[in-house]
Design a protein around this motif. Structure first.
Motif, PDB file in Angstrom:
ATOM      1  N   VAL A  35       4.191   5.856  -5.622  1.00  0.00           N
ATOM      2  CA  VAL A  35       4.306   5.986  -7.078  1.00  0.00           C
ATOM      3  C   VAL A  35       3.027   6.515  -7.713  1.00  0.00           C
ATOM      4  N   TYR A  36       1.996   6.748  -6.925  1.00  0.00           N
ATOM      5  CA  TYR A  36       0.743   7.248  -7.507  1.00  0.00           C
ATOM      6  C   TYR A  36       0.931   8.586  -8.226  1.00  0.00           C
ATOM      7  N   PRO A  37       1.760   9.529  -7.700  1.00  0.00           N
ATOM      8  CA  PRO A  37       1.959  10.782  -8.444  1.00  0.00           C
ATOM      9  C   PRO A  37       2.498  10.571  -9.855  1.00  0.00           C
ATOM     10  N   ILE A  38       3.282   9.514 -10.076  1.00  0.00           N
ATOM     11  CA  ILE A  38       3.780   9.234 -11.426  1.00  0.00           C
ATOM     12  C   ILE A  38       2.603   8.977 -12.363  1.00  0.00           C
ATOM     13  N   LYS A  39       1.682   8.145 -11.917  1.00  0.00           N
ATOM     14  CA  LYS A  39       0.513   7.836 -12.728  1.00  0.00           C
ATOM     15  C   LYS A  39      -0.343   9.078 -12.950  1.00  0.00           C
ATOM     16  N   ALA A  40      -0.538   9.878 -11.896  1.00  0.00           N
ATOM     17  CA  ALA A  40      -1.387  11.067 -12.011  1.00  0.00           C
ATOM     18  C   ALA A  40      -0.792  12.083 -12.984  1.00  0.00           C
ATOM     19  N   ARG A  41       0.529  12.278 -12.925  1.00  0.00           N
ATOM     20  CA  ARG A  41       1.158  13.249 -13.822  1.00  0.00           C
ATOM     21  C   ARG A  41       1.125  12.775 -15.272  1.00  0.00           C
ATOM     22  N   LEU A  42       1.324  11.494 -15.482  1.00  0.00           N
ATOM     23  CA  LEU A  42       1.260  10.981 -16.849  1.00  0.00           C
ATOM     24  C   LEU A  42      -0.142  11.133 -17.432  1.00  0.00           C
ATOM     25  N   PRO A  72      -2.171   7.592 -22.085  1.00  0.00           N
ATOM     26  CA  PRO A  72      -3.235   6.612 -21.838  1.00  0.00           C
ATOM     27  C   PRO A  72      -3.169   6.033 -20.422  1.00  0.00           C
ATOM     28  N   THR A  73      -4.322   5.822 -19.833  1.00  0.00           N
ATOM     29  CA  THR A  73      -4.380   5.353 -18.442  1.00  0.00           C
ATOM     30  C   THR A  73      -3.658   4.024 -18.261  1.00  0.00           C
ATOM     31  N   ALA A  74      -3.813   3.124 -19.220  1.00  0.00           N
ATOM     32  CA  ALA A  74      -3.158   1.816 -19.113  1.00  0.00           C
ATOM     33  C   ALA A  74      -1.645   1.972 -19.084  1.00  0.00           C
ATOM     34  N   LEU A  75      -1.100   2.833 -19.949  1.00  0.00           N
ATOM     35  CA  LEU A  75       0.346   3.049 -19.991  1.00  0.00           C
ATOM     36  C   LEU A  75       0.827   3.720 -18.718  1.00  0.00           C
ATOM     37  N   ALA A  76       0.060   4.666 -18.198  1.00  0.00           N
ATOM     38  CA  ALA A  76       0.441   5.327 -16.950  1.00  0.00           C
ATOM     39  C   ALA A  76       0.446   4.337 -15.785  1.00  0.00           C
ATOM     40  N   THR A  77      -0.535   3.435 -15.756  1.00  0.00           N
ATOM     41  CA  THR A  77      -0.584   2.430 -14.695  1.00  0.00           C
ATOM     42  C   THR A  77       0.603   1.484 -14.778  1.00  0.00           C
ATOM     43  N   VAL A  78       0.938   1.034 -15.982  1.00  0.00           N
ATOM     44  CA  VAL A  78       2.092   0.149 -16.160  1.00  0.00           C
ATOM     45  C   VAL A  78       3.379   0.853 -15.740  1.00  0.00           C
ATOM     46  N   MET A 137      -3.133  -2.963  -6.615  1.00  0.00           N
ATOM     47  CA  MET A 137      -3.427  -1.665  -6.004  1.00  0.00           C
ATOM     48  C   MET A 137      -3.257  -0.526  -7.007  1.00  0.00           C
ATOM     49  N   CYS A 138      -2.213  -0.604  -7.824  1.00  0.00           N
ATOM     50  CA  CYS A 138      -2.002   0.448  -8.822  1.00  0.00           C
ATOM     51  C   CYS A 138      -3.126   0.452  -9.855  1.00  0.00           C
ATOM     52  N   ILE A 139      -3.626  -0.724 -10.188  1.00  0.00           N
ATOM     53  CA  ILE A 139      -4.747  -0.790 -11.134  1.00  0.00           C
ATOM     54  C   ILE A 139      -6.018  -0.228 -10.494  1.00  0.00           C
ATOM     55  N   ASP A 140      -6.289  -0.629  -9.248  1.00  0.00           N
ATOM     56  CA  ASP A 140      -7.504  -0.173  -8.570  1.00  0.00           C
ATOM     57  C   ASP A 140      -7.453   1.311  -8.223  1.00  0.00           C
ATOM     58  N   ALA A 141      -6.232   1.875  -8.147  1.00  0.00           N
ATOM     59  CA  ALA A 141      -6.114   3.285  -7.783  1.00  0.00           C
ATOM     60  C   ALA A 141      -6.812   4.195  -8.781  1.00  0.00           C
ATOM     61  N   GLY A 142      -6.993   3.741 -10.016  1.00  0.00           N
ATOM     62  CA  GLY A 142      -7.679   4.556 -11.007  1.00  0.00           C
ATOM     63  C   GLY A 142      -9.132   4.810 -10.674  1.00  0.00           C
ATOM     64  N   LEU A 162       0.823  -1.207   0.000  1.00  0.00           N
ATOM     65  CA  LEU A 162       0.000   0.000   0.000  1.00  0.00           C
ATOM     66  C   LEU A 162       0.858   1.258   0.000  1.00  0.00           C
ATOM     67  N   VAL A 163       1.880   1.283   0.843  1.00  0.00           N
ATOM     68  CA  VAL A 163       2.751   2.463   0.914  1.00  0.00           C
ATOM     69  C   VAL A 163       3.518   2.650  -0.392  1.00  0.00           C
ATOM     70  N   LEU A 164       4.003   1.554  -0.982  1.00  0.00           N
ATOM     71  CA  LEU A 164       4.704   1.663  -2.262  1.00  0.00           C
ATOM     72  C   LEU A 164       3.780   2.173  -3.354  1.00  0.00           C
ATOM     73  N   ALA A 165       2.545   1.689  -3.373  1.00  0.00           N
ATOM     74  CA  ALA A 165       1.582   2.170  -4.368  1.00  0.00           C
ATOM     75  C   ALA A 165       1.275   3.649  -4.172  1.00  0.00           C
TER      76      ALA A 165
END
Length: 337
Positions: A14-21, A27-33, A130-135, A8-11
């Motif tokens: 790195v969540y700001p990386i996904k949000a900024r992308l 694309p959401t899938a690429l940002a999640t990966v 968790m990274c997938i569900d964060a969307g 959970l803490v690791l997710a």
């Protein structure tokens, strides 16, 4: 619980990386990966470093059998000639200085590192899910906020504080590890990289981590360089490391996460007793989560925040009390000429 919370803490980190992308129309899938791969890279680098360091440790110990034998002879002479202890007492003390004890510890550590594989797979799967569900979290929180706004704000604050703690601890840990590595290389202490890595990892354990990283480095310095190297390591760790990890870092961390130093220390003891070494590493985020759910999510428990180290809450309470006082009491009696 330990691997789940670490994931959970690791997710969260790195969540700001996904949000900024996503904000840049990736694309959401690429940002999640990308976020998942960022966590995988960190975990892989840490495991590789720990594995290499552990193997190096088990290979180094047999080389110091003569030095350990010499230390046993010196200890026997000191205990008998200086302190005047009896033969039975001396034998009990000297037998504790045994290479086999260190070797057993090293091989047990290596075995633990080998057995971490299944736990790592579980951790990586949790991070991916968790990274997938964060969307979906923004939409979920928007719905939950209608009924439990305080809970949503508390969880968002927990995520922000946990991310700040991990970033600041990583920075301080890297500084301490670099300074330790430079000193140990200058002194010619074998396994300098291992002890620097240990100092970095132990930096996530407030107060106690310093002592965990000091003992093996000092022993190896004694075996390799004798008393001068031993004293140099003790002095350097005692001044530089204790100043950074026991004074400066806790103050910054306490101010960042709004936890006082007493609660920070108790958190390490409590979570390490409950979850073992992983609990010690995650003590601050675990305490932040407990506070978010048990205190911050309930407005009627706001009076507890200053007691837990939330300085901003204490200032807000003082200002509120000042505003509620009558004007005459706030102004007091006018001074006379």
């Amino acid at each position: 619980m330990g691997p789940f919370f670490l994931a959970l803490v690791l997710a969260i980190c790195v969540y700001p990386i996904k949000a900024r992308l996503i904000a840049r129309r990736v694309p959401t899938a690429l940002a999640t990966v990308s976020a998942i791969l960022a966590v995988y890279a960190m975990v892989a680098a840490l495991i590789a470093a720990l594995w290499a360091s552990t193997v190096q440790f088990t290979r180094l110990l047999p080389q110091f059998a003569p030095q350990i034998a010499g230390l046993r002879d010196d200890a026997r002479a000191f205990l008998h000639d200086t302190l005047g202890l009896g033969d039975n007492q001396i034998r009990a003390v000297v037998n504790s200085i045994d290479l086999r004890v260190l070797l057993d510890a090293g091989y047990n550590l290596l075995g633990s590192a080998m057995n971490v594989g299944s736990g790592t797979v579980f951790l990586l799967l949790l991070v991916m899910f968790m990274c997938i569900d964060a969307g979906h979290l923004p939409a979920i929180f928007k719905v939950v906020r209608k009924e439990r706004a305080a809970l949503v704000d508390a969880l968002a604050n927990f995520a922000r504080l946990s991310r700040s703690f991990m970033v600041m601890t990583t920075i301080f840990g890297a500084i301490v590890a670099a300074l330790n590595l430079a000193l140990l290389l200058i002194l010619g202490v074998p396994g300098a990289g291992l002890w620097a890595m240990l100092a970095f990892v132990c930096g996530f354990i407030p107060f106690v981590g310093f002592w965990i990283s000091l003992v093996p480095a000092a022993i190896m310095a004694l075996l390799a360089g004798g008393i001068p190297s031993f004293v140099a390591v003790l002095a350097f760790y005692g001044v530089i490391n204790s100043l950074i990890q026991s004074v400066i870092q806790p103050r910054f961390v306490a101010g960042t996460v709004n936890l006082n130093m007493t609660l920070t220390f108790i958190s390490v003891i409590f979570w390490s007793a409950l979850l073992g070494p992983l609990g010690a590493l995650m003590a601050i985020p675990l305490t932040l989560f407990a506070r978010a759910v048990l205190v911050d999510a309930h407005p009627q428990s706001a009076w507890l925040k200053p007691l837990l180290g939330d300085v901003s809450a204490a200032k807000a309470m003082v200002e509120a009390q000042v505003k509620t006082k009558p004007a005459s009491k706030r102004q007091g009696t006018a001074p006379t000429a």
